[in-house]
Design a protein around this motif. Sequence first.
Motif, PDB file in Angstrom:
ATOM      1  N   GLN A  39       0.580  -1.283   0.030  1.00 55.45           N
ATOM      2  CA  GLN A  39      -0.101  -0.160   0.099  1.00 55.45           C
ATOM      3  C   GLN A  39       0.860   1.293   0.026  1.00 55.45           C
ATOM      4  O   GLN A  39       0.595   2.334  -0.632  1.00 55.45           O
ATOM      5  N   GLU A  40       1.848   1.236   0.839  1.00 56.40           N
ATOM      6  CA  GLU A  40       2.878   2.472   0.859  1.00 56.40           C
ATOM      7  C   GLU A  40       3.875   2.713  -0.438  1.00 56.40           C
ATOM      8  O   GLU A  40       4.020   3.700  -0.583  1.00 56.40           O
ATOM      9  N   ALA A  87      -1.472  -6.216  -5.165  1.00 57.35           N
ATOM     10  CA  ALA A  87      -0.108  -7.176  -5.541  1.00 57.35           C
ATOM     11  C   ALA A  87      -0.638  -8.277  -6.308  1.00 57.35           C
ATOM     12  O   ALA A  87      -1.961  -8.794  -6.304  1.00 57.35           O
ATOM     13  N   ILE A  88       0.257  -8.692  -7.139  1.00 60.17           N
ATOM     14  CA  ILE A  88       0.211 -10.123  -7.634  1.00 60.17           C
ATOM     15  C   ILE A  88       0.476 -11.148  -6.586  1.00 60.17           C
ATOM     16  O   ILE A  88       1.217 -11.071  -5.639  1.00 60.17           O
ATOM     17  N   ILE A  89      -0.193 -12.301  -6.353  1.00 60.44           N
ATOM     18  CA  ILE A  89       0.194 -13.434  -5.436  1.00 60.44           C
ATOM     19  C   ILE A  89       1.012 -14.604  -5.725  1.00 60.44           C
ATOM     20  O   ILE A  89       0.726 -15.117  -6.962  1.00 60.44           O
ATOM     21  N   GLU A  90       1.892 -14.803  -5.359  1.00 59.23           N
ATOM     22  CA  GLU A  90       2.703 -15.982  -5.566  1.00 59.23           C
ATOM     23  C   GLU A  90       2.837 -16.994  -4.415  1.00 59.23           C
ATOM     24  O   GLU A  90       3.238 -16.913  -3.342  1.00 59.23           O
ATOM     25  N   LEU A  91       1.922 -17.925  -4.785  1.00 62.63           N
ATOM     26  CA  LEU A  91       1.730 -18.889  -3.521  1.00 62.63           C
ATOM     27  C   LEU A  91       2.588 -20.046  -3.709  1.00 62.63           C
ATOM     28  O   LEU A  91       3.025 -20.638  -4.643  1.00 62.63           O
ATOM     29  N   ASN A  92       3.380 -20.042  -2.429  1.00 60.58           N
ATOM     30  CA  ASN A  92       4.702 -20.943  -2.511  1.00 60.58           C
ATOM     31  C   ASN A  92       4.420 -22.198  -1.984  1.00 60.58           C
ATOM     32  O   ASN A  92       4.058 -22.471  -0.768  1.00 60.58           O
ATOM     33  N   LEU A  93       4.257 -23.170  -2.970  1.00 61.13           N
ATOM     34  CA  LEU A  93       4.240 -24.483  -2.700  1.00 61.13           C
ATOM     35  C   LEU A  93       5.326 -25.456  -2.549  1.00 61.13           C
ATOM     36  O   LEU A  93       5.324 -26.693  -2.625  1.00 61.13           O
ATOM     37  N   SER A  94       6.660 -24.935  -2.107  1.00 58.70           N
ATOM     38  CA  SER A  94       7.765 -25.470  -2.444  1.00 58.70           C
ATOM     39  C   SER A  94       8.900 -25.043  -1.381  1.00 58.70           C
ATOM     40  O   SER A  94       9.938 -25.408  -1.643  1.00 58.70           O
TER      41      SER A  94
END
Length: 315
Positions: free
Chosen positions: A85-86, A119-126
Amino acid sequence: MNCTAQLAGKKFNHVIMNASGAHCMTAEQLYEIYHADTAAIVTKSCTLQPRQGNPEPRYTEIPLGSLNSMGLPNLGLHFYQNFVQEAQQDKPIFISLAGLSLEENLEMLQQLNQHSTTAIIELNLSCPNLPGKPQTGYDFQRTQQVLEQVFSFNKLPLGVKLPPYFDIIHFEQMAAILNQYPLQFVTCINSIGNALHIDPATDTTVIRPKNGFGGLGGQYIKPTALANVHQFYRLLNPSIQVIGCGGATTGLDIYQHLLCGASLVQIGTQLMIEGPGVFTRLLQELQEVMQEKGYTSIDQFRGKLKYWEQQNPTT
Ligand code: SIN
């Protein structure tokens, strides 16, 4: 020279950014890379609450790269949400999520959806470094369950960070799962999990957690990263883009990730070694490689890896 890119509906001035985990945990680190020559930035993988992570030493350089068992030290989702946001947002920001359970990931995603984060989300499955917790990306059924739940409500642009795969059938099985969901991208690859480095002078492991086992990064992993980028580029729906990550230390390495089909390339170990100035050098070197090969834009060669037979048609 046109090095711009598009992903998840956003424009990128060029194709090079940090990898989650490298220089992106604190506000100081994030602003440093945000103001450096990055095309975008991604935050340290976070949990709902702040975490201390594994005991130190937990990151070290080794001859051709790095070994880490950080254990997800991070300042908690709200901190990274506030950072997004900032920041003035003249470049895309990815938030990386790595909840310790499916419920935690869903809770974080729900909060981000409610606040309509930009934001774009990067879901960390690893993440390979949590004692007792397997990497979700190696459990295909679990991965399917996670994506099913995520896409039952998620409206944000979202992709997943995958572990490296090493068997052709595993690429095919994982791609078949990923192709069922409206993912914007996959990031290939996280570190090669549970490697061991020994100090030859003392016969001792070099990091403290997990008896010295940690995720391998840097030059060791570039061939595996390129293989994963290219396999997923071939197997995924064209709407799911690939972000390359692994072993890039020169502009030629970036070029080869793009040649294998990557839309963006993330820098981890080399950013840790060289600091935020690495982006300027890599972009300049990429442009030099493109010029030598006669290209004026990335679209002219992205994904156009040539196979041996094409270069040797009569043999
Ligand atoms: C860590 O914090 O242990 C690294 C995260 C990851 O490899 O996904």
